[in-house]
Design an enzyme around this catalytic site. Structure first.
Site, PDB file in Angstrom:
ATOM      1  CB  CYS A 256      -0.981  -0.104   1.258  1.00 14.83           C
ATOM      2  SG  CYS A 256      -2.183   1.343   1.219  1.00 14.83           S
ATOM      3  CG  LEU A 257       1.719   5.446   2.519  1.00  9.62           C
ATOM      4  CD1 LEU A 257       1.890   6.496   1.203  1.00  9.62           C
ATOM      5  CD2 LEU A 257       0.898   6.522   3.675  1.00  9.62           C
TER       6      LEU A 257
END
Length: 525
Positions: A256-257
């Protein structure tokens, strides 16, 4: 207007056929994945007519909010999103008098379901007001029932703890794996129960695994920047790993991030001639944000300014504010259908390891979140050639390490076509995998899990770009989990043969063991 007349005519034809005792084909069908009308009672009159009337209105609004020539695409998408929110509210599935499932349950139980549902509503309201975790989460405690893979904290700074996991055998592969989770949530989604732990899966296949566990920011961390998460986070962890496992390159993996930040770190390392990476894996992480899905509805100048003002007061973005945006993306499933099940039908959704993890939320620092939204979501600097680290531009095309990139089919946070676009900007070898499931369940997709499949293909270094819609038909579907394919890919890009496991930490490099996994930061609320 023509569409309205056409839908009305189709609806009238269905009504006449039903009234005549026939069983006509429904003129409108729920969208794939829409489970509101799956009960057989919805196929009986008059409920079938209610369903079809609602779906016809839904179909018309979908057409009415399509882009119009000359209209800003963002405005059209926002109108479509708002129309869908209102339609989700007025669905007959949400009305006890119009929903046959509710009516049958209430008659069968003499209203006991409504009493249970009211108790559930009071319990949840009190828990929310008191800031307590939902009932049932106490059965999923890190270090006891989840995040139980044996390991040791070998490094700690103000941003993260680094966990080194114990090997499963007497020999391991030379290259270690460093996993960078998102700091939007806790790290242990990748180390839930032993049966579905990504960490344990890698260890059992001979990899030495390191995991970052992020500090949950408070108002005191308001000025932590996005680049701090790269420099004092990813790079500090990489320095520690290479000190413990010297003379070996590292398989860097970001989720994800954490995947976005890992890509930026890898591009910066390539720019600066740092060759410590054996490979780069990105799990449901975006590098180009021009097609970032419905999250972009929450990102424009006015909304970012509003968020900045709010975060200035708090010092962080609060967990509930962030969770509310994610729920709005799937309000039919995560808000209204859930409310009907729990507060009207009186059925509690079972608490699972994944839902307990989802309730264990974190905050984000004011400065970091503002920079992230502006530089990446709003201005898309990374793939526009305008993202600078230490005053100098970085580019994904500089990365020479082979890449393994995973998107998931129903991801509302990092849509797979957006994740796929790294193929457009990277010159290295890229293996792209499209896995069944959403942003979380598509990644936590262990072998043996039912109804799982994936598609995969490898684009050689320097090969021509293929658009996602052109790629999809030619990508063969494989049943099962994509984890074994990833493990084979890592093994093929590691040194041949096995070696003795590295020591736990390195006192000579200031990395003594600091405590057992899962550490201390995972318990911060």
């Amino acid at each position: 207007a023509v569409a309205a007349w056409r839908n009305a005519a189709r609806l009238a034809d269905f009504a006449l056929g039903t009234a005549a005792g026939r069983s006509p084909e429904p003129p409108f069908l729920p969208a794939p994945g829409d489970r509101r009308f799956r009960d057989a009672d919805w196929d009986e009159p008059p409920f079938a007519m209610l369903r079809e009337a609602y779906l016809s209105v839904e179909d018309w609004w979908r057409l009415a909010t399509e882009e119009v020539r000359g209209m800003e695409p963002g405005h059209a998408r926002r109108m479509a999103f708002l129309a869908r929110q209102w339609l989700d509210i007025v669905s007959p599935a949400n009305c006890p008098a119009l929903n046959p499932v509710i009516a049958d349950r209430t008659r069968a139980e003499g209203g006991a379901n409504l009493a249970r549902g009211f108790v559930h509503l009071l319990e949840d309201a009190c828990a929310f007001a008191a800031g307590r975790m939902p009932d049932g989460t106490d059965g999923f405690v890190p270090g006891k029932t989840v995040a139980v893979t044996p390991g040791t904290v070998v490094f700690r700074n103000a941003l993260f703890e680094l966990i080194q996991y114990a090997p499963a055998g007497a020999e391991v592969r030379r290259e270690p794996v460093l996993i960078v989770p998102a700091w939007i949530m806790k790290y242990y989604i990748l180390d839930l129960r032993p049966e579905n732990s990504v960490v344990r899966f890698l260890i059992e296949r001979g990899h030495t695994v390191f995991m970052m566990s992020w500090h949950n920011p408070t108002g005191a961390d308001r000025d932590v920047s996005y680049d701090d998460y790269r420099a004092r986070g990813v790079m500090a962890a990489l320095d520690a790993v290479t000190a413990i496992v010297p003379d070996a390159r590292v398989h860097l993996c970001g989720y994800c991030l954490g995947g976005t930040t890992s890509a930026i770190a890898a591009a910066t390392m390539a720019r600066d001639g740092d060759g410590r990476l054996a490979s780069l894996t990105i799990l449901a992480g975006q590098t180009d944000f021009s097609e970032a899905g419905e999250l972009m509805l929450f990102v424009d100048e006015s909304q970012i300014a509003f968020l900045e003002d709010m975060m200035w007061e708090q010092g962080t973005l609060d967990t509930q504010q962030m969770a509310g945006a994610f729920r709005a993306l799937r309000s039919s499933d995560l808000v209204w259908s859930k409310a009907i099940r729990e507060y009207v039908l009186g059925d509690r959704d079972p608490m699972t390891d994944l839902t307990a993890w989802n309730a264990d939320q974190t905050r984000m620092p004011y400065r970091m979140h503002s920079q992230y939204l502006r530089a990446l979501f709003l201005e898309n600097r990374l793939t526009a050639g305008r993202y600078a680290v230490d005053g100098r531009i970085v580019a994904l095309k500089d990365i020479r390490a082979p890449m393994f990139v995973v998107g998931t089919e129903t991801d509302h946070i990092a849509p797979w076509r957006s994740v796929y676009k790294i193929n457009l900007f990277a010159d290295a070898e890229v293996t792209f995998v499209l896995a069944a499931g959403g942003h979380n369940a598509g990644i936590v997709s262990e072998p043996g899990r039912p109804r799982r499949h994936y598609r995969a293909s490898m684009r050689a270094k320097g090969a021509a770009y293929l658009s996602p819609d052109a790629w999809l038909p030619g990508a063969e579907k494989t049943a099962g989990s994509w984890w074994p394919a990833w493990a084979d890919w890592l093994a093929a890009r590691s040194s041949p043969g096995l070696v003795r496991p590295p020591p736990t930490g390195s006192a000579d490099h200031g990395l003594p063991p600091l405590g057992v996994a899962p550490g201390t930061y995972v318990f911060e609320h």
